[in-house]
Design a protein around this motif. Structure first.
Motif, PDB file in Angstrom:
ATOM      1  N   ALA A 251       0.817  -1.215   0.000  1.00 40.03           N
ATOM      2  CA  ALA A 251       0.000   0.000   0.000  1.00 40.03           C
ATOM      3  C   ALA A 251       0.847   1.260   0.000  1.00 40.03           C
ATOM      4  O   ALA A 251       0.465   2.280  -0.579  1.00 40.03           O
ATOM      5  N   ALA A 252       2.033   1.181   0.609  1.00 43.85           N
ATOM      6  CA  ALA A 252       2.892   2.364   0.700  1.00 43.85           C
ATOM      7  C   ALA A 252       3.445   2.787  -0.647  1.00 43.85           C
ATOM      8  O   ALA A 252       3.879   3.938  -0.812  1.00 43.85           O
ATOM      9  N   SER A 253       3.455   1.901  -1.607  1.00 40.13           N
ATOM     10  CA  SER A 253       4.019   2.231  -2.923  1.00 40.13           C
ATOM     11  C   SER A 253       2.955   2.632  -3.937  1.00 40.13           C
ATOM     12  O   SER A 253       3.267   2.868  -5.104  1.00 40.13           O
ATOM     13  N   GLY A 254       1.726   2.731  -3.495  1.00 43.90           N
ATOM     14  CA  GLY A 254       0.645   3.004  -4.434  1.00 43.90           C
ATOM     15  C   GLY A 254       0.160   4.443  -4.468  1.00 43.90           C
ATOM     16  O   GLY A 254      -0.823   4.750  -5.147  1.00 43.90           O
ATOM     17  N   PHE A 255       0.830   5.349  -3.771  1.00 41.52           N
ATOM     18  CA  PHE A 255       0.389   6.744  -3.744  1.00 41.52           C
ATOM     19  C   PHE A 255       0.842   7.493  -4.990  1.00 41.52           C
ATOM     20  O   PHE A 255       1.978   7.322  -5.454  1.00 41.52           O
TER      21      PHE A 255
END
Length: 327
Positions: free
Chosen positions: A202-206
């Protein structure tokens, strides 16, 4: 410029940042909530630690019941507050939750002085009523079902807890200390929630817009606003400082003009006028002067008491709109 005036401006500026978050938070509507909040509070904590080091301040380790007070601020004002907004929005319109936040000045005006070991001032309570009514008018009334109303109550309690639960430790930790400890606790809590519900990926999806929104929330609405707000609470006292939460909906309405292109209605301007009257009543020179004469420069340190006690120890040393801590 007098100390009370500086404290008032500090609180007003902090609430202006909070009001400005309304326009920014929309960028995170589709982002993973827990991961975004973990990043927001983690970055804010690092910024606060850098500021503490640059300014030569110190942040000491909490002792005894101080852990409980700080954890209470974190769980209520930072973690549960955000969760209540998310789940509450599924059963209530945003205005309904905003009304819950608008009632916070009255709660703080009554409970704040008791936590500080002082008497409740009728003048401040009256001012809080005026500010709350004005904020309700600015925010407007919204519809909600029974579950939504319950979440609105939770939002109200959590928003009040953000200020009130910090009072017993502001005297011993100061604005910087309370801000640092609550942000790292929030980052750890949201980080654990993110790993269990959203996963590492999730942290890489911004996208760029979401990253910028997280950055604004971390710097302005958390690191800066927390220090400004707790400094104000420590200097003015929780009751009077609570009146300044009325600045947040005003800032949101004014900032919304260039963002949305819509001019607030006559009712909104009337609400803004009421808020201004309430602030003038509660923060006038006579009222603040009396407050300064009756309250020592340093807030009482109640860290040696249990969380159920509202008696202050001797002084030692040393500090809304619904998007106040929402991403």
């Amino acid at each position: 410029m007098s100390s009370p005036t500086r404290a008032g401006l500090s609180g007003a500026l902090g609430m202006t940042f909070v009001g400005g978050s309304v326009a920014v938070s929309g960028a995170l509507a589709d982002a993973p909530l827990h991961t975004a909040q973990a990043l927001r509070y983690g970055v804010a904590c690092l910024l606060l630690l850098a500021w503490v080091r640059i300014t030569g301040q110190s942040v000491r380790r909490p002792r005894g019941s101080e852990w409980l007070w700080l954890l209470g601020v974190t769980v209520s004002g930072l973690v549960l507050f955000n969760v209540a907004l998310v789940y509450g929005s599924r059963h209530a319109e945003p205005a309904a939750l905003a009304v819950a936040v608008a009632c916070v000045p009255l709660a703080v005006a009554v409970a704040g002085p008791l936590l500080e070991g002082r008497r409740v001032e009728a003048r401040v309570v009256a001012a809080a009523v005026v500010v709350s009514v004005g904020a309700v008018i600015v925010e407007g009334l919204g519809r909600a079902d029974a579950v939504g109303l319950l979440w609105a109550v939770v939002v109200f309690a959590c928003e009040a807890g953000f200020t009130l639960l910090a009072v017993p430790v502001l005297g011993s930790h100061g604005a910087a200390g309370v801000s640092v400890h609550t942000t790292w606790m929030a980052a750890a809590t949201f980080g654990a929630l993110a790993l269990t519900t959203e996963g590492w990926s999730a942290a890489s999806g911004f996208d760029v817009g979401e990253i910028m929104a997280i950055g604004y929330l971390a710097l302005c609405v958390t690191a800066l606003a927390f220090v400004l707000w707790y400094t104000c609470v420590r200097r003015l006292g929780a009751g009077r400082a609570g009146l300044l939460t009325g600045v947040a909906p005003v800032a949101a309405a004014v900032i919304g003009i260039p963002v949305t292109g819509a001019v607030p209605s006559t009712a909104v301007w009337a609400g803004i006028g009421l808020i201004a009257c309430g602030l003038a009543l509660g923060l006038s020179d006579n009222g603040v002067g009396a407050q300064q004469r009756s309250v020592p420069e340093r807030m009482p340190d109640m860290s040696r008491f249990s969380p159920n006690s509202n008696r202050a120890s001797k002084s030692s040393n040393c500090s809304t709109g619904p998007d106040a801590r929402c991403g």
